[in-house]
Scaffold this motif. Structure first.
Motif, PDB file in Angstrom:
ATOM      1  N   GLN A 271       1.089  -4.897  46.037  1.00  0.00           N
ATOM      2  CA  GLN A 271       0.829  -3.858  47.037  1.00  0.00           C
ATOM      3  C   GLN A 271       1.340  -4.274  48.412  1.00  0.00           C
ATOM      4  O   GLN A 271       1.908  -3.453  49.157  1.00  0.00           O
ATOM      5  N   TYR A 272       1.178  -5.539  48.747  1.00  0.00           N
ATOM      6  CA  TYR A 272       1.666  -6.035  50.048  1.00  0.00           C
ATOM      7  C   TYR A 272       3.195  -5.979  50.109  1.00  0.00           C
ATOM      8  O   TYR A 272       3.775  -5.575  51.132  1.00  0.00           O
ATOM      9  N   ASN A 273       3.833  -6.383  49.011  1.00  0.00           N
ATOM     10  CA  ASN A 273       5.298  -6.366  48.989  1.00  0.00           C
ATOM     11  C   ASN A 273       5.844  -4.940  49.126  1.00  0.00           C
ATOM     12  O   ASN A 273       6.835  -4.696  49.831  1.00  0.00           O
ATOM     13  N   ARG A 274       5.192  -4.013  48.450  1.00  0.00           N
ATOM     14  CA  ARG A 274       5.642  -2.615  48.548  1.00  0.00           C
ATOM     15  C   ARG A 274       5.446  -2.073  49.963  1.00  0.00           C
ATOM     16  O   ARG A 274       6.307  -1.360  50.494  1.00  0.00           O
ATOM     17  N   GLY A 275       4.300  -2.377  50.564  1.00  0.00           N
ATOM     18  CA  GLY A 275       4.072  -1.923  51.937  1.00  0.00           C
ATOM     19  C   GLY A 275       5.042  -2.545  52.916  1.00  0.00           C
ATOM     20  O   GLY A 275       5.544  -1.875  53.836  1.00  0.00           O
ATOM     21  N   ARG A 276       5.309  -3.857  52.723  1.00  0.00           N
ATOM     22  CA  ARG A 276       6.264  -4.534  53.595  1.00  0.00           C
ATOM     23  C   ARG A 276       7.669  -3.944  53.439  1.00  0.00           C
ATOM     24  O   ARG A 276       8.390  -3.729  54.422  1.00  0.00           O
ATOM     25  N   GLN A 277       8.039  -3.660  52.187  1.00  0.00           N
ATOM     26  CA  GLN A 277       9.354  -3.063  51.944  1.00  0.00           C
ATOM     27  C   GLN A 277       9.454  -1.673  52.573  1.00  0.00           C
ATOM     28  O   GLN A 277      10.487  -1.307  53.152  1.00  0.00           O
ATOM     29  N   ALA A 278       8.373  -0.883  52.498  1.00  0.00           N
ATOM     30  CA  ALA A 278       8.385   0.448  53.107  1.00  0.00           C
ATOM     31  C   ALA A 278       8.503   0.349  54.622  1.00  0.00           C
ATOM     32  O   ALA A 278       9.209   1.149  55.262  1.00  0.00           O
ATOM     33  N   THR A 279       7.828  -0.653  55.217  1.00  0.00           N
ATOM     34  CA  THR A 279       7.923  -0.824  56.673  1.00  0.00           C
ATOM     35  C   THR A 279       9.334  -1.212  57.099  1.00  0.00           C
ATOM     36  O   THR A 279       9.871  -0.685  58.080  1.00  0.00           O
ATOM     37  N   ILE A 280       9.939  -2.135  56.356  1.00  0.00           N
ATOM     38  CA  ILE A 280      11.311  -2.546  56.685  1.00  0.00           C
ATOM     39  C   ILE A 280      12.279  -1.380  56.535  1.00  0.00           C
ATOM     40  O   ILE A 280      13.166  -1.159  57.377  1.00  0.00           O
ATOM     41  N   THR A 281      12.097  -0.587  55.459  1.00  0.00           N
ATOM     42  CA  THR A 281      12.969   0.574  55.259  1.00  0.00           C
ATOM     43  C   THR A 281      12.817   1.573  56.396  1.00  0.00           C
ATOM     44  O   THR A 281      13.804   2.136  56.899  1.00  0.00           O
ATOM     45  N   SER A 282      11.577   1.805  56.839  1.00  0.00           N
ATOM     46  CA  SER A 282      11.346   2.735  57.945  1.00  0.00           C
ATOM     47  C   SER A 282      11.991   2.235  59.230  1.00  0.00           C
ATOM     48  O   SER A 282      12.588   3.008  59.997  1.00  0.00           O
ATOM     49  N   GLU A 283      11.904   0.921  59.479  1.00  0.00           N
ATOM     50  CA  GLU A 283      12.529   0.370  60.674  1.00  0.00           C
ATOM     51  C   GLU A 283      14.050   0.483  60.619  1.00  0.00           C
ATOM     52  O   GLU A 283      14.709   0.774  61.627  1.00  0.00           O
ATOM     53  N   LEU A 284      14.623   0.265  59.447  1.00  0.00           N
ATOM     54  CA  LEU A 284      16.072   0.392  59.291  1.00  0.00           C
ATOM     55  C   LEU A 284      16.521   1.834  59.519  1.00  0.00           C
ATOM     56  O   LEU A 284      17.570   2.092  60.136  1.00  0.00           O
ATOM     57  N   VAL A 285      15.739   2.776  59.033  1.00  0.00           N
ATOM     58  CA  VAL A 285      16.065   4.195  59.236  1.00  0.00           C
ATOM     59  C   VAL A 285      16.047   4.522  60.714  1.00  0.00           C
ATOM     60  O   VAL A 285      16.947   5.238  61.232  1.00  0.00           O
ATOM     61  N   ASP A 286      15.051   4.000  61.457  1.00  0.00           N
ATOM     62  CA  ASP A 286      14.981   4.252  62.895  1.00  0.00           C
ATOM     63  C   ASP A 286      16.174   3.650  63.612  1.00  0.00           C
ATOM     64  O   ASP A 286      16.767   4.259  64.516  1.00  0.00           O
ATOM     65  N   ILE A 287      16.585   2.436  63.201  1.00  0.00           N
ATOM     66  CA  ILE A 287      17.727   1.793  63.852  1.00  0.00           C
ATOM     67  C   ILE A 287      19.024   2.566  63.591  1.00  0.00           C
ATOM     68  O   ILE A 287      19.828   2.806  64.483  1.00  0.00           O
ATOM     69  N   ILE A 288      19.204   2.956  62.321  1.00  0.00           N
ATOM     70  CA  ILE A 288      20.435   3.684  61.958  1.00  0.00           C
ATOM     71  C   ILE A 288      20.457   5.044  62.643  1.00  0.00           C
ATOM     72  O   ILE A 288      21.505   5.504  63.132  1.00  0.00           O
ATOM     73  N   THR A 289      19.306   5.696  62.714  1.00  0.00           N
ATOM     74  CA  THR A 289      19.249   7.008  63.393  1.00  0.00           C
ATOM     75  C   THR A 289      19.562   6.863  64.869  1.00  0.00           C
ATOM     76  O   THR A 289      20.298   7.683  65.465  1.00  0.00           O
ATOM     77  N   GLY A 290      19.030   5.836  65.498  1.00  0.00           N
ATOM     78  CA  GLY A 290      19.328   5.612  66.915  1.00  0.00           C
ATOM     79  C   GLY A 290      20.782   5.282  67.166  1.00  0.00           C
ATOM     80  O   GLY A 290      21.386   5.771  68.127  1.00  0.00           O
ATOM     81  N   ALA A 291      21.348   4.462  66.253  1.00  0.00           N
ATOM     82  CA  ALA A 291      22.762   4.121  66.406  1.00  0.00           C
ATOM     83  C   ALA A 291      23.646   5.351  66.213  1.00  0.00           C
ATOM     84  O   ALA A 291      24.684   5.521  66.916  1.00  0.00           O
ATOM     85  N   SER A 292      23.285   6.221  65.269  1.00  0.00           N
ATOM     86  CA  SER A 292      24.092   7.425  65.029  1.00  0.00           C
ATOM     87  C   SER A 292      24.002   8.369  66.237  1.00  0.00           C
ATOM     88  O   SER A 292      24.987   9.030  66.602  1.00  0.00           O
ATOM     89  N   ALA A 293      22.825   8.428  66.870  1.00  0.00           N
ATOM     90  CA  ALA A 293      22.673   9.299  68.042  1.00  0.00           C
ATOM     91  C   ALA A 293      23.535   8.807  69.211  1.00  0.00           C
ATOM     92  O   ALA A 293      24.094   9.604  69.978  1.00  0.00           O
ATOM     93  N   LEU A 294      23.675   7.498  69.331  1.00  0.00           N
ATOM     94  CA  LEU A 294      24.521   6.961  70.401  1.00  0.00           C
ATOM     95  C   LEU A 294      26.001   7.203  70.122  1.00  0.00           C
ATOM     96  O   LEU A 294      26.794   7.361  71.037  1.00  0.00           O
TER      97      LEU A 294
END
Length: 294
Positions: A271-294
């Motif tokens: 459960q911890y690994n899945r939650g950690r993976q979901a958090t990392i994926t969410s952070e990557l999505v935010d970074i990629i979205t911000g980079a695409s907006a720039l």
């Protein structure tokens, strides 16, 4: 008016919590629980090792104690009961320690069955004496009016004959009236199983009235000493066998607790690994979205 509008804006800002913060809080809770379960697993494994060491000593003491019980059984074969005794003194053998499964409930249930069984012809006001605080707490709720005496601090380590002799002396000098004595204890079957058992001990009056003893001329003190010694023998045999059952049950209980802790650790880690993976994926999505907006 300005204060109200400002309070409203502050309240709405506090309610709106980012999804990442919620995930981090959940991961922190899982991490703390993982640490707690790992500590419990270490404790249960240590207790299992200690119980395994004590079990070997308890089995050796049980083999020596059984010889006393066999001597009693051979003696009582020559003392047949002319009529079944109705007022019986029940001596329930347990201990003061827990964390050993339902071993104390076993002798408690056997005692309650003896009182509930109509065929046994046991008087409902028959006295009960308990060795050990665990069964005392259970029988004080089930048979509060029958509890005549209790003993504790008996057999904290391996029981000795001196412990059994002290208990027998207190029982005889207690002044409780009874026709016969019944000892309820746990019988050692194997290292992983046990069962409740009952052994009946003849009293001084029964020895005097037995045809096999009437054939010999004996003084009253001899019969009295023999009855007291036979009771101490029976209690000692029951104490040693019950102690071996307790150590075996505690080892099995700690083994099961360690296995349950391992399973829980596996589930929490996944459960911890899945939650950690979901958090990392969410952070990557935010970074990629911000980079695409720039």
């Amino acid at each position: 008016m300005l204060a109200r509008s400002s309070f409203g804006r502050v309240g709405s800002a506090a309610v709106a919590t980012p999804a990442n913060a919620r995930n981090m809080a959940t991961l922190r809770e899982i991490e703390l629980r993982l640490k707690s379960v790992r500590n419990i697993e270490k404790i249960t494994k240590s207790m299992k090792m200690i119980a395994s060491t004590k079990l070997a000593k308890a089995q050796r003491a049980m083999q020596a104690g059984k010889q006393y019980g066999l001597a009693n059984a051979e003696l009582f074969q020559h003392v047949p009961a002319e009529s079944p005794a109705k007022r019986k003194l029940f001596i329930v053998v347990s201990s003061d320690k827990g964390l050993c499964g339902g071993i104390h409930s076993s002798v408690t249930k056997a005692t309650r069955r003896a009182f509930a069984d109509k065929e046994s012809e046991v008087e409902q006001d028959s006295p009960v004496m308990v060795i050990g605080d665990k069964s005392k707490a259970q029988l004080s709720r089930a048979l509060p009016n029958n509890l005549a005496m209790s003993f504790n601090q008996i057999g904290r380590d391996i029981p000795t004959f001196a412990d059994a002799a002290g208990v027998a002396d207190l029982i005889i000098s207690s002044g409780v009236e009874y026709d016969s004595i019944v000892i309820v204890y746990n019988k050692f079957v194997s290292a992983i199983s046990y069962e409740s058992a009952v052994v009946e001990v003849d009293t001084e009056k029964m020895l005097k009235d037995a045809p096999g003893f009437k054939a010999y001329e004996m003084e009253d003190d001899v019969t009295k000493d023999l009855a007291e010694f036979a009771l101490a023998n029976a209690i000692y045999a029951a104490l040693t066998e019950g102690h071996a059952c307790e150590q075996s049950a505690r080892r099995n209980a700690m083994d099961n607790a360690s296995k349950n802790a391992s399973d829980m650790i596996g589930r929490l880690q996944m459960q911890y690994n899945r939650g950690r993976q979901a958090t990392i994926t969410s952070e990557l999505v935010d970074i990629i979205t911000g980079a695409s907006a720039l």
